[in-house]
Design a protein around this motif. Sequence first.
Motif, PDB file in Angstrom:
ATOM      1  N   TYR A  34       8.746  10.084  22.586  1.00 34.99           N
ATOM      2  CA  TYR A  34       8.685   9.622  21.199  1.00 34.99           C
ATOM      3  C   TYR A  34       9.719   8.533  20.947  1.00 34.99           C
ATOM      4  CZ  TYR A  34       9.045   9.586  16.124  1.00 34.99           C
ATOM      5  OH  TYR A  34       9.095   9.179  14.812  1.00 34.99           O
ATOM      6  N   ASN A  35      10.889   8.651  21.538  1.00 31.95           N
ATOM      7  CA  ASN A  35      11.953   7.658  21.362  1.00 31.95           C
ATOM      8  C   ASN A  35      11.782   6.444  22.268  1.00 31.95           C
ATOM      9  OD1 ASN A  35      13.427   9.060  19.368  1.00 31.95           O
ATOM     10  ND2 ASN A  35      14.344  10.382  20.925  1.00 31.95           N
ATOM     11  N   LEU A  36      10.650   6.386  22.986  1.00 26.03           N
ATOM     12  CA  LEU A  36      10.291   5.245  23.836  1.00 26.03           C
ATOM     13  C   LEU A  36      11.348   4.969  24.901  1.00 26.03           C
ATOM     14  CD1 LEU A  36       8.801   2.796  21.155  1.00 26.03           C
ATOM     15  CD2 LEU A  36       7.668   4.613  22.443  1.00 26.03           C
ATOM     16  N   GLU A  37      11.750   6.029  25.596  1.00 19.95           N
ATOM     17  CA  GLU A  37      12.631   5.835  26.745  1.00 19.95           C
ATOM     18  C   GLU A  37      11.899   4.986  27.792  1.00 19.95           C
ATOM     19  OE1 GLU A  37      15.814   6.856  27.495  1.00 19.95           O
ATOM     20  OE2 GLU A  37      15.997   7.417  25.385  1.00 19.95           O
ATOM     21  N   LYS A  56       6.629  -2.566  35.348  1.00 13.70           N
ATOM     22  CA  LYS A  56       6.440  -1.380  34.508  1.00 13.70           C
ATOM     23  C   LYS A  56       6.713  -1.728  33.051  1.00 13.70           C
ATOM     24  CE  LYS A  56       8.394   1.337  38.309  1.00 13.70           C
ATOM     25  NZ  LYS A  56       8.949   0.170  39.027  1.00 13.70           N
ATOM     26  N   PHE A  57       6.018  -1.065  32.161  1.00 14.35           N
ATOM     27  CA  PHE A  57       6.266  -1.264  30.734  1.00 14.35           C
ATOM     28  C   PHE A  57       6.142   0.073  30.029  1.00 14.35           C
ATOM     29  CE2 PHE A  57       1.710  -1.369  30.974  1.00 14.35           C
ATOM     30  CZ  PHE A  57       1.273  -0.851  29.770  1.00 14.35           C
ATOM     31  N   THR A  58       6.721   0.156  28.823  1.00  9.48           N
ATOM     32  CA  THR A  58       6.715   1.384  28.029  1.00  9.48           C
ATOM     33  C   THR A  58       5.798   1.197  26.827  1.00  9.48           C
ATOM     34  OG1 THR A  58       8.993   1.870  28.697  1.00  9.48           O
ATOM     35  CG2 THR A  58       8.150   3.033  26.769  1.00  9.48           C
ATOM     36  N   ALA A  59       4.705   1.936  26.797  1.00 12.29           N
ATOM     37  CA  ALA A  59       3.765   1.854  25.673  1.00 12.29           C
ATOM     38  C   ALA A  59       4.332   2.608  24.470  1.00 12.29           C
ATOM     39  CB  ALA A  59       2.413   2.427  26.078  1.00 12.29           C
ATOM     40  N   ASP A  61       2.435   4.207  22.318  1.00 11.23           N
ATOM     41  CA  ASP A  61       1.422   5.162  21.865  1.00 11.23           C
ATOM     42  C   ASP A  61       2.016   6.504  21.434  1.00 11.23           C
ATOM     43  OD1 ASP A  61      -0.298   3.172  22.457  1.00 11.23           O
ATOM     44  OD2 ASP A  61      -1.287   4.172  24.159  1.00 11.23           O
ATOM     45  N   PRO A  62       2.971   7.088  22.192  1.00 15.36           N
ATOM     46  CA  PRO A  62       3.513   8.388  21.751  1.00 15.36           C
ATOM     47  C   PRO A  62       4.123   8.333  20.354  1.00 15.36           C
ATOM     48  CG  PRO A  62       4.122   7.966  24.025  1.00 15.36           C
ATOM     49  CD  PRO A  62       3.524   6.699  23.497  1.00 15.36           C
ATOM     50  N   ARG A  63       4.835   7.243  20.031  1.00 12.38           N
ATOM     51  CA  ARG A  63       5.479   7.170  18.721  1.00 12.38           C
ATOM     52  C   ARG A  63       4.456   6.951  17.615  1.00 12.38           C
ATOM     53  NH1 ARG A  63      10.814   3.683  17.550  1.00 12.38           N
ATOM     54  NH2 ARG A  63      11.663   5.540  18.549  1.00 12.38           N
ATOM     55  N   THR A  64       3.524   6.019  17.807  1.00 14.20           N
ATOM     56  CA  THR A  64       2.567   5.734  16.735  1.00 14.20           C
ATOM     57  C   THR A  64       1.661   6.934  16.473  1.00 14.20           C
ATOM     58  OG1 THR A  64       1.080   4.717  18.374  1.00 14.20           O
ATOM     59  CG2 THR A  64       2.583   3.261  17.188  1.00 14.20           C
ATOM     60  N   THR A  65       1.243   7.618  17.538  1.00 12.56           N
ATOM     61  CA  THR A  65       0.391   8.803  17.355  1.00 12.56           C
ATOM     62  C   THR A  65       1.141   9.911  16.633  1.00 12.56           C
ATOM     63  OG1 THR A  65      -0.805   8.253  19.392  1.00 12.56           O
ATOM     64  CG2 THR A  65      -1.047  10.503  18.539  1.00 12.56           C
ATOM     65  N   MET A  66       2.398  10.143  17.040  1.00 16.55           N
ATOM     66  CA  MET A  66       3.186  11.196  16.398  1.00 16.55           C
ATOM     67  C   MET A  66       3.489  10.840  14.943  1.00 16.55           C
ATOM     68  SD  MET A  66       4.634  14.130  16.564  1.00 16.55           S
ATOM     69  CE  MET A  66       4.914  14.603  18.268  1.00 16.55           C
ATOM     70  N   ASN A  67       3.819   9.588  14.663  1.00 18.58           N
ATOM     71  CA  ASN A  67       4.102   9.186  13.282  1.00 18.58           C
ATOM     72  C   ASN A  67       2.889   9.409  12.382  1.00 18.58           C
ATOM     73  OD1 ASN A  67       6.720   8.471  13.820  1.00 18.58           O
ATOM     74  ND2 ASN A  67       6.317   6.282  14.018  1.00 18.58           N
ATOM     75  N   LEU A  68       1.697   9.142  12.915  1.00 16.94           N
ATOM     76  CA  LEU A  68       0.482   9.384  12.132  1.00 16.94           C
ATOM     77  C   LEU A  68       0.321  10.878  11.859  1.00 16.94           C
ATOM     78  CD1 LEU A  68      -2.175   8.514  10.842  1.00 16.94           C
ATOM     79  CD2 LEU A  68      -3.235   8.643  13.118  1.00 16.94           C
ATOM     80  N   ALA A  69       0.526  11.712  12.882  1.00 13.17           N
ATOM     81  CA  ALA A  69       0.402  13.158  12.694  1.00 13.17           C
ATOM     82  C   ALA A  69       1.441  13.672  11.694  1.00 13.17           C
ATOM     83  CB  ALA A  69       0.561  13.872  14.039  1.00 13.17           C
ATOM     84  N   LEU A  70       2.679  13.182  11.788  1.00 14.46           N
ATOM     85  CA  LEU A  70       3.725  13.606  10.860  1.00 14.46           C
ATOM     86  C   LEU A  70       3.394  13.197   9.434  1.00 14.46           C
ATOM     87  CD1 LEU A  70       6.928  12.720  12.926  1.00 14.46           C
ATOM     88  CD2 LEU A  70       5.987  14.995  12.503  1.00 14.46           C
ATOM     89  N   HIS A  71       2.840  11.995   9.260  1.00 19.64           N
ATOM     90  CA  HIS A  71       2.472  11.534   7.921  1.00 19.64           C
ATOM     91  C   HIS A  71       1.364  12.403   7.329  1.00 19.64           C
ATOM     92  CE1 HIS A  71       1.333   8.925   4.610  1.00 19.64           C
ATOM     93  NE2 HIS A  71       0.090   8.923   5.078  1.00 19.64           N
TER      94      HIS A  71
END
Length: 267
Positions: A34-37, A56-59, A61-71
């Motif tokens: 979620y913290n995009l390590e 390599k890159f860090t997507a 997706d985990p943060r945006t999906t979780m933020n939507l669920a939290l909202h």
Amino acid sequence: MPEHTPDEIIRMIDGMEMDRSEVQDRMDQDFDRYNLEPYQGEMDEDGEPILDGYKKFTANDPRTTMNLALHLGSTSKRTIKIHKVRDQRDQREINNMKELFCLGAMEAIDERRHHLMMPTLQEGLFSQCAFRGRWAQRVLLVKEEAEEEEGEALAASRQDEQILAGIGLENVLPESDTRTYIDVIDWDPRNTYWGMGRHGLDWACNKSWKCADDIEAEYGVRPEGAGPSNSGEDRNKDFAIYDFLDTTDNVVVLEGGVELKKRTPHG
């Protein structure tokens, strides 16, 4: 139940912490996502990196999906309903008052949490469930002497008491100058431990970490081995605190077995 000594509490909780280490590691990894390590790649069965030489890159997706669920969860409508089809009219009126009491209690809880700079109860519960997969709160009904600045509110309550007495509802409000409130504090489920008894929950303990200055400010005790007060030397050094509650008492213990809060009966 038998009383646990400070050393027994520390030994018991630290042992459970070791037993749950894999679950806690998984919780930490999920929170890192979620913290995009930064993504570091994958390892094969021999522990060798299989993506060496690849970009390599860090997507996000985990943060945006979780933020939507939290909202969606924290803004959803709360419904409190006590409904029985065959209840008589008097019982339905009682059920309505129960619903109003629950709604008022939740508003009072959120108001107190706002003053403590905490999220609303609904936000706190949903965040814990989403991030940790479970929730944990310490819930207390606190009665204490009212402070001087609350004098106007107390005077207003006396007027309310007179009005209630006029319609036959005596002794509804407290006689002494006290106030009662519901105190709901979030415990991190990652560091919350509990035991079950014959009739349900037997004890619960939250393990947290604070610096020496914060411990001294809250409990009036400075941890052994800490530097001078308010020197800032120990800001990066944390000490473990065990907040232990059983069916009869509450005690707060510092690592090393020092009691920050003496064993205090509930009520």
